[in-house]
Design an enzyme around this catalytic site. Structure first.
Site, short mmCIF file in Angstrom:
data_model
loop_
_atom_site.label_atom_id
_atom_site.label_comp_id
_atom_site.label_asym_id
_atom_site.label_seq_id
_atom_site.Cartn_x
_atom_site.Cartn_y
_atom_site.Cartn_z
N SER A 213 -1.87 2.62 -2.21
CA SER A 213 -0.63 3.17 -1.64
C SER A 213 0.47 2.12 -1.70
O SER A 213 0.38 1.16 -2.49
CB SER A 213 -0.90 3.64 -0.21
OG SER A 213 0.22 4.33 0.29
N ASN A 214 1.51 2.26 -0.91
CA ASN A 214 2.59 1.26 -0.89
C ASN A 214 3.14 1.12 0.52
O ASN A 214 2.71 1.80 1.43
CB ASN A 214 3.68 1.65 -1.90
CG ASN A 214 4.30 3.00 -1.57
OD1 ASN A 214 4.92 3.17 -0.53
ND2 ASN A 214 4.10 3.97 -2.45
N ARG A 215 4.11 0.23 0.68
CA ARG A 215 4.60 -0.14 2.02
C ARG A 215 5.70 0.76 2.57
O ARG A 215 6.34 0.42 3.55
CB ARG A 215 5.13 -1.57 1.99
CG ARG A 215 4.09 -2.63 1.80
CD ARG A 215 4.71 -4.00 1.95
NE ARG A 215 3.84 -5.06 1.51
CZ ARG A 215 2.84 -5.56 2.26
NH1 ARG A 215 2.64 -5.09 3.47
NH2 ARG A 215 2.09 -6.53 1.78
N SER A 216 5.97 1.89 1.95
CA SER A 216 7.03 2.75 2.46
C SER A 216 6.73 3.18 3.90
O SER A 216 5.63 3.65 4.19
CB SER A 216 7.18 3.98 1.57
OG SER A 216 8.03 4.91 2.20
N ALA A 280 8.41 7.20 -1.67
CA ALA A 280 7.99 6.18 -2.63
C ALA A 280 6.72 6.70 -3.29
O ALA A 280 5.61 6.51 -2.78
CB ALA A 280 7.74 4.87 -1.91
#
Ligand code: CTP
Length: 405
Positions: A213-216, A280
């Site tokens: 995943s990502n930091r959004s 994101a």
């Protein structure tokens, strides 16, 4: 819309604080009342040293509130009720003192408490001696209020009560009235429009317990959903997993992967007037998803996860949209965001790109502020550091303006 049309039947709270310019707000109260608004005047104690409550009362046909606990209807938690009932709160004149208290979120008198308890737009019209206005403390407080979405009607230059000449004079009543009208009308700017907002990260499964995943944080997208709702739109929020509570009155479609997000957006796209792609979305996902938890025993000392490209949701939207549907993309880059946004505008044929440089400390993932640039066929507009809620409000104003064209 003329002033009377905009003000008729609206409930306005007018806060008056202790400046010599308080005499001018008598005329402001009269004008707003004449235009058909219900004007509830709230005076600070020191304002009553300059003008008398009875004057306002006679012109607005309503009792004036002065101090907390003297409020006429405390049974209904009057200060909260007033903040809730207000369609706009205007503080004119606003002294350096009240500006400082509002900037700090204080709740030590009725005006401050009402502002704290409201979700209505707030307009302030400062009036003070030039040095007080120019003092960095006041300027910082003003900047903080602006960043929270408070509309500031800048004081004008001219001779002041102190004998000095310089900025600090209360803005003209026409300007204050125009700011009030603007604050009231923006709340119906998207009435009858359908808007879809994507938000947060996507989550791409590796196995039943692991993902990429990502930091959004989702803060930007949620703020946009809320601002669009406040402007009267029917809002659908398609969101990856976040720690945020969705705004009331918004239809929420929770999703996990980029493919889920694409399916959810395309399913409702035909009904939409605008699509805002704040999510994101992961560009890649694991090529194979293991249906069983991957065991160390089986994987050994190195594990390779092969990734495959995700669908470009924005591209799919552009291909499928009705020509009238406005599409907004986001471009987060470490540096060079505006140039990349211009490229995206050209190549992907979106209507507006919101660019931000995530190497800028005010725009890192997860923060409550952002320094963004709007890039569209109208040109490049670099905004200062603003609260995400304020960026959202300005984006909504842009959408409304484009949809009205
Ligand atoms: N987006 C999308 N589908 C994807 C990835 C991103 O629709 N698979 C959307 C995002 O919601 C955002 C915009 O596209 O509005 C980001 O544009 P993009 O060019 O994909 O940005 P990056 O992925 O950051 O660019 P890069 O090609 O440099 O990786």
């Amino acid at each position: 819309m003329n002033v009377s049309d905009a003000l008729r039947g609206r409930f306005i709270v007018l806060g008056v604080t202790g400046s010599i310019a308080a005499y001018k707000s008598i005329e402001l109260a009269r004008r707003l009342t004449q235009a058909g608004a219900t004007v509830q005047v709230v005076m600070s104690r020191s304002a009553t040293e300059f003008v008398r409550p009875i004057t306002f009362q006679a012109l607005t046909y309503r009792p004036v509130e002065v101090e907390m606990f003297q409020i006429q209807d405390e049974r209904a938690a009057g200060h909260v009720a007033m903040g809730r009932e207000a369609e706009v709160i205007v503080v004119a004149p606003a002294t350096a003192h009240v500006i400082s208290r509002l900037a700090n979120g204080m709740a030590d008198d009725l005006i401050a408490t009402t502002v704290l308890a409201t979700s209505a737009p707030v307009v302030i019209a400062p009036a003070m001696e030039t040095h007080m206005w120019q003092n960095p403390a006041t300027q910082e407080n003003i900047a903080r209020l602006r960043a929270r979405g408070v509309r500031v009607v800048d004081p004008e230059s001219g001779p002041l009560a102190s004998g000095d000449v310089g900025p600090g004079r209360l803005a003209s009543l026409e300007k204050i009235e125009a700011a009030v009208v603007d604050a009231l009308s923006s709340s119906a700017a998207l009435a009858g429009r359908r808007v879809i907002v994507t938000a947060g990260p996507t989550v791409e499964a590796i196995d039943p317990v692991r993902f990429v995943s990502n930091r959004s944080s989702g803060k930007m997208g949620y703020a946009i959903a809320q601002a669009a709702r406040d402007a009267g739109a029917e809002v659908t929020l398609v969101t990856g997993p976040t720690a945020l509570r969705a705004p009331n009155g918004v239809r929420v479609i929770p999703v996990e992967s980029a493919e889920d997000m694409q399916d959810a957006v395309l399913a409702v796209l035909p009904e939409m007037d605008a699509v805002v792609m704040a999510a994101a979305i992961a560009d890649y996902r694991p090529l194979e998803v293991s249906h069983r938890k991957i065991k160390k025993r089986d994987a050994g000392s190195e594990l390779t996860i092969r990734m495959t490209e995700n669908p470009d949701v924005l591209k799919a939207i552009i291909a499928a949209r009705r020509p009238k549907t406005i599409v907004v993309g986001f471009k987060a880059e470490s540096g060079e965001a505006t140039a990349e946004a211009e490229r995206m505008l050209r190549e992907k044929k979106v209507d507006l790109v919101i660019a931000n440089d995530i190497s800028d400390p005010s725009s890192v993932f997860g923060s409550d502020t952002d320094r963004v640039t709007f890039v569209s066929a109208d040109g490049v507009e670099a905004l200062p550091v603003l609260a995400k809620t304020e960026v959202a409000r300005r984006l909504v104003a842009k959408l409304a303006e484009r949809l009205a064209r």
